[in-house]
Design a protein around this motif. Structure first.
Motif, short mmCIF file in Angstrom:
data_model
loop_
_atom_site.label_atom_id
_atom_site.label_comp_id
_atom_site.label_asym_id
_atom_site.label_seq_id
_atom_site.Cartn_x
_atom_site.Cartn_y
_atom_site.Cartn_z
N GLY A 21 -5.98 -4.71 -1.88
CA GLY A 21 -5.92 -5.88 -2.74
C GLY A 21 -7.22 -6.20 -3.44
O GLY A 21 -7.39 -7.28 -4.00
N ARG A 22 -8.19 -5.28 -3.41
CA ARG A 22 -9.50 -5.55 -4.00
C ARG A 22 -9.51 -5.41 -5.52
O ARG A 22 -10.44 -5.84 -6.19
N ALA A 23 -8.49 -4.76 -6.07
CA ALA A 23 -8.37 -4.63 -7.53
C ALA A 23 -6.93 -4.90 -7.91
O ALA A 23 -6.02 -4.72 -7.10
N ASN A 24 -6.71 -5.38 -9.15
CA ASN A 24 -5.34 -5.68 -9.54
C ASN A 24 -4.57 -4.38 -9.79
O ASN A 24 -5.15 -3.35 -10.17
N PRO A 25 -3.24 -4.38 -9.55
CA PRO A 25 -2.43 -3.16 -9.65
C PRO A 25 -2.53 -2.46 -10.99
O PRO A 25 -2.50 -1.23 -11.05
N ALA A 26 -2.64 -3.23 -12.08
CA ALA A 26 -2.70 -2.61 -13.41
C ALA A 26 -3.91 -1.70 -13.54
O ALA A 26 -3.81 -0.57 -14.05
N ASN A 54 12.22 3.78 -23.36
CA ASN A 54 13.17 2.76 -23.82
C ASN A 54 13.30 1.61 -22.82
O ASN A 54 13.37 0.44 -23.21
N GLY A 55 13.33 1.94 -21.53
CA GLY A 55 13.46 0.89 -20.53
C GLY A 55 12.26 -0.04 -20.51
O GLY A 55 12.41 -1.25 -20.35
N LEU A 56 11.07 0.52 -20.69
CA LEU A 56 9.86 -0.30 -20.72
C LEU A 56 9.85 -1.21 -21.93
O LEU A 56 9.50 -2.40 -21.83
N ILE A 57 10.25 -0.68 -23.09
CA ILE A 57 10.30 -1.49 -24.31
C ILE A 57 11.29 -2.63 -24.14
O ILE A 57 11.03 -3.78 -24.53
N THR A 58 12.44 -2.33 -23.53
CA THR A 58 13.45 -3.37 -23.29
C THR A 58 12.90 -4.46 -22.37
O THR A 58 13.11 -5.65 -22.59
N LEU A 59 12.18 -4.04 -21.34
CA LEU A 59 11.59 -4.99 -20.40
C LEU A 59 10.59 -5.91 -21.10
O LEU A 59 10.61 -7.13 -20.89
N VAL A 60 9.75 -5.36 -21.96
CA VAL A 60 8.77 -6.16 -22.70
C VAL A 60 9.48 -7.17 -23.60
O VAL A 60 9.10 -8.35 -23.66
N LEU A 61 10.52 -6.72 -24.30
CA LEU A 61 11.27 -7.61 -25.19
C LEU A 61 11.94 -8.74 -24.42
O LEU A 61 12.00 -9.88 -24.90
N LEU A 62 12.44 -8.45 -23.22
CA LEU A 62 13.07 -9.49 -22.40
C LEU A 62 12.05 -10.54 -21.96
O LEU A 62 12.34 -11.73 -21.97
N VAL A 63 10.86 -10.07 -21.58
CA VAL A 63 9.80 -11.02 -21.17
C VAL A 63 9.42 -11.92 -22.33
O VAL A 63 9.24 -13.14 -22.15
N LEU A 64 9.32 -11.36 -23.53
CA LEU A 64 8.96 -12.16 -24.70
C LEU A 64 10.08 -13.12 -25.08
O LEU A 64 9.81 -14.27 -25.46
N ALA A 65 11.33 -12.68 -24.96
CA ALA A 65 12.46 -13.56 -25.27
C ALA A 65 12.52 -14.74 -24.30
O ALA A 65 12.93 -15.84 -24.68
N LEU A 298 -3.61 -19.21 -8.25
CA LEU A 298 -4.20 -17.93 -8.65
C LEU A 298 -3.22 -16.79 -8.40
O LEU A 298 -2.69 -16.65 -7.30
N ALA A 299 -2.95 -16.00 -9.43
CA ALA A 299 -2.01 -14.88 -9.34
C ALA A 299 -2.64 -13.70 -8.59
O ALA A 299 -3.87 -13.54 -8.61
N PRO A 300 -1.81 -12.86 -7.94
CA PRO A 300 -2.36 -11.69 -7.22
C PRO A 300 -3.12 -10.73 -8.13
O PRO A 300 -4.06 -10.09 -7.72
N SER A 301 -2.68 -10.64 -9.39
CA SER A 301 -3.30 -9.70 -10.32
C SER A 301 -4.44 -10.32 -11.13
O SER A 301 -4.97 -9.70 -12.04
N SER A 302 -4.81 -11.55 -10.80
CA SER A 302 -5.83 -12.26 -11.57
C SER A 302 -7.18 -11.57 -11.51
O SER A 302 -7.60 -11.04 -10.47
N LEU A 431 0.90 -7.22 -20.77
CA LEU A 431 0.07 -6.02 -20.86
C LEU A 431 -0.06 -5.32 -19.51
O LEU A 431 0.04 -4.08 -19.43
N GLU A 432 -0.27 -6.10 -18.45
CA GLU A 432 -0.45 -5.48 -17.13
C GLU A 432 0.82 -4.75 -16.70
O GLU A 432 0.76 -3.67 -16.11
N LEU A 433 1.98 -5.35 -16.98
CA LEU A 433 3.25 -4.71 -16.63
C LEU A 433 3.43 -3.41 -17.41
O LEU A 433 3.90 -2.41 -16.86
N VAL A 434 3.05 -3.42 -18.69
CA VAL A 434 3.14 -2.22 -19.52
C VAL A 434 2.26 -1.11 -18.94
O VAL A 434 2.67 0.05 -18.84
N VAL A 435 1.04 -1.47 -18.55
CA VAL A 435 0.10 -0.49 -17.99
C VAL A 435 0.65 0.09 -16.69
O VAL A 435 0.62 1.31 -16.46
N ILE A 436 1.18 -0.79 -15.82
CA ILE A 436 1.71 -0.33 -14.53
C ILE A 436 2.89 0.62 -14.73
O ILE A 436 2.92 1.72 -14.18
N VAL A 437 3.87 0.18 -15.54
CA VAL A 437 5.09 0.98 -15.70
C VAL A 437 4.79 2.27 -16.46
O VAL A 437 5.25 3.35 -16.07
#
Length: 574
Positions: A21-26, A54-65, A298-302, A431-437
């Motif tokens: 847990g010393r660095a964020n997952p992204a 395609n699945g990652l792009i769909t996920l990003v669009l859902l988060v924005l929506a 404070l978020a885990p990925s902060s 952005l972090e989710l995009v980097v991870i996936v």
């Protein structure tokens, strides 16, 4: 063979970093992907291909929506109707409605929208409702393809492996059994959760506050007892620092001097008590101008995790001063500015005028309460947001238009009517989710292409030798559940999928049940408050202890696991 050992070293370092847990997952996933490219394990084109999935792009669009969905009044109206009735009836309404909502919308948004109303209800203790609310949202996420980011991430792996994509309702048959069995357990068990309303009114929220005695203060020259600093309601003087020397406990007869630093532990409302002392400059006083205080989790990925307030230049970065810090029920010691921040820490803030405009808020904080960061939409635009989202989902299910394309059109309509702005979308871009996936897709492909997944699968085959394919299926599920509780759900899915796929290939059976083991296993984050973002949100909002998660989460995890292990092979034969 050298490629296999290099990839193994990269993955071991990745898992070690995630567990520590010393660095964020992204950051960890990014450097793992970068190392794979620099060491020649993958070409640049192949490494970047995962980011256009395609699945990652769909996920990003859902988060924005979801940015526009959170501004509608639907969740607020629903939460008001839920809180009426007996505890059993309230739990039933809360569980069912939350599960249904989180199957079509972002479960983090659902939990965040309902927390405030649940905490303010007068009929039932928030501690008996918030944890079931959280678990119902997790259970509901298993009902559809878009119910949780994990489902879409696994679907990305499925498509990359050349398999038939997961259907929108392919999870639903198992998901319904999981939701029903989970809620039937949650409703009676929630009655056993403690009622901490009385504790909250006393000393259940040990915020650490810090104050400095000015040279012209009337407190100087008088003892702690004479200044009545030991008779404060809900506020306890735990430490005094003088010339770098810390005095703890503080003797009642100790005479105060100028420049003494006083540290108190107490409830949030006790902050006002410091105003009565002339010449006592508490941390963050200069920025306090009568504005409402804010609690920020404070978020885990902060990026703030592992740093102190001084080192992070918090006030300059966020235009807010930290008045106090709380870490669950654990009393904090030492200087407020020197405390090393951890995931789940609650910061009590006095915000400046530009606080809500800071772009890092969504990345660094899992939840912010006390200030409404988004203005509710009027009825006309709110109705269009809900109708448009429902129409997009229905059109996708009916095969009229792909979900990604429909979401692009939907977002453009949201921009056209002013339901969201470009700056909001920039701020909420995951952005972090995009980097991870994106990085995880590349690593998963490498695990398969280098044969590492086959080696790991063969290891599991030896463990389950003679027990059959069903035992291997159970092993994959349990492996995913354990990894989810230790690190995060998305990372668990990324690491477990290649092994599950290779194991299915080794047995020569349909990989679908093994894929479902990863899907449902990665969503089974019930026991640890740090395994999933909504766990962390209710952990602080409900003033829970770790034992509360074990008390309710462990039986739920067992029932959930039994339902998955029985239902998946029935609906998805090997």
């Amino acid at each position: 063979m050298s490629e296999l050992w290099l990839l193994t070293a990269i993955l071991v370092a990745l898992v070690a970093g995630l567990v520590s847990g010393r660095a964020n997952p992204a950051s960890l996933f990014f450097f793992a992907g970068l190392a794979s490219y620099l060491l020649g394990l993958v070409s640049l084109d192949t490494a970047l291909a995962g980011f256009t999935n395609n699945g990652l792009i769909t996920l990003v669009l859902l988060v924005l929506a979801a940015t526009a969905l959170e501004k509608t009044s639907l969740l607020g109206k629903l939460s008001q109707a839920i809180s009426k009735g007996s505890l059993t009836l309230t739990l039933a309404k809360l569980g069912v409605s939350t599960a249904v909502l989180s199957s079509f919308t972002n479960n983090t948004a659902v939990v965040a929208s309902l927390i405030g109303v649940v905490r303010r209800n007068q009929a039932h203790a928030p501690t008996k409702l918030l944890l079931p609310l959280n678990y119902a949202a997790i259970l509901g996420g298993t009902l559809t393809l878009i119910g949780t980011s994990t489902n879409l991430i696994v679907n990305s792996f499925v498509e990359n492996a050349g398999l038939k994509p997961l259907g929108f309702f392919e999870f639903t048959s198992v998901g319904i059994i999981v939701v029903i069995s989970g809620l039937l357990l949650l409703i009676p068990l929630a009655h056993l959760l403690p009622d901490r309303r009385d504790e909250t009114d006393d000393e259940a929220l040990p915020y650490l506050l810090e104050a400095h005695i000015a040279k012209n203060s009337k407190l100087v020259g008088k003892s702690v007892q004479d200044n009545r600093l030991r008779a404060l309601k809900k506020l306890y003087l735990v430490e005094l620092e003088r010339s770098g020397i810390r005095i703890c406990p503080v003797p009642p007869q100790l005479v105060l001097q100028a420049d003494d630093v006083l540290r108190f532990s107490g409830a949030v409302e006790s902050v006002e008590l410091l105003h009565q002392f002339d010449g006592l400059n508490w941390f963050g006083k200069q920025q306090a101008k009568g504005q409402n205080l804010i609690e920020a989790v404070l978020a885990p990925s902060s990026s703030l995790v592992g740093t102190s307030l001084k080192d992070s230049r918090f006030r300059e970065e966020f235009d807010a001063a930290v008045m106090a810090i709380r870490r669950g029920h654990q009393p904090l010691k030492g200087g407020l500015g020197d405390i090393e921040l951890q995931p789940g820490d609650v910061l009590l803030l006095t915000p400046g005028d530009s606080f809500t405009k800071k772009p890092r808020l969504a990345d660094d904080f899992a939840a912010i309460s006390g200030l409404d960061l988004s203005v509710r939409l009027d009825n006309k635009r709110g109705h269009w947001v809900l109708f448009g989202f429902a129409l997009t989902i229905i059109a996708s299910i009916a095969g009229i238009i792909p979900l990604a394309k429909g979401l692009v059109v939907l977002l453009l309509s949201f921009l056209a009517i002013g339901a969201v702005t470009v700056s909001e979308l920039k701020r909420r871009f995951p952005l972090e989710l995009v980097v991870i996936v994106g990085s995880a897709l590349g690593l998963a492909n490498l695990m398969i292409s280098t044969g590492l997944a086959d080696v790991m699968a063969q290891g599991l085959l030896e463990v389950f030798d003679g027990y059959g394919v069903f035992a291997a299926f159970v092993g994959v599920y349990l492996m995913t559940v354990i990894v989810t509780e230790i690190i995060t759900n998305n990372a668990a899915a990324a690491l477990s999928f290649p092994v599950a796929y290779a194991l299915a290939m080794s047995y020569g059976v349909d990989p679908r049940p093994f894929i479902m083991a990863v899907v449902f296993g990665a969503s089974a984050s019930f026991i640890s408050p740090y395994g999933y973002q909504t766990n962390l949100m209710v952990f602080n909002a409900g003033n829970y202890q770790f034992s509360d998660f074990v008390r309710l989460g462990l039986p739920l995890s067992l029932v959930y696991s039994a339902a998955v292990i029985i239902a998946v092979p029935y609906f998805f034969p090997f």
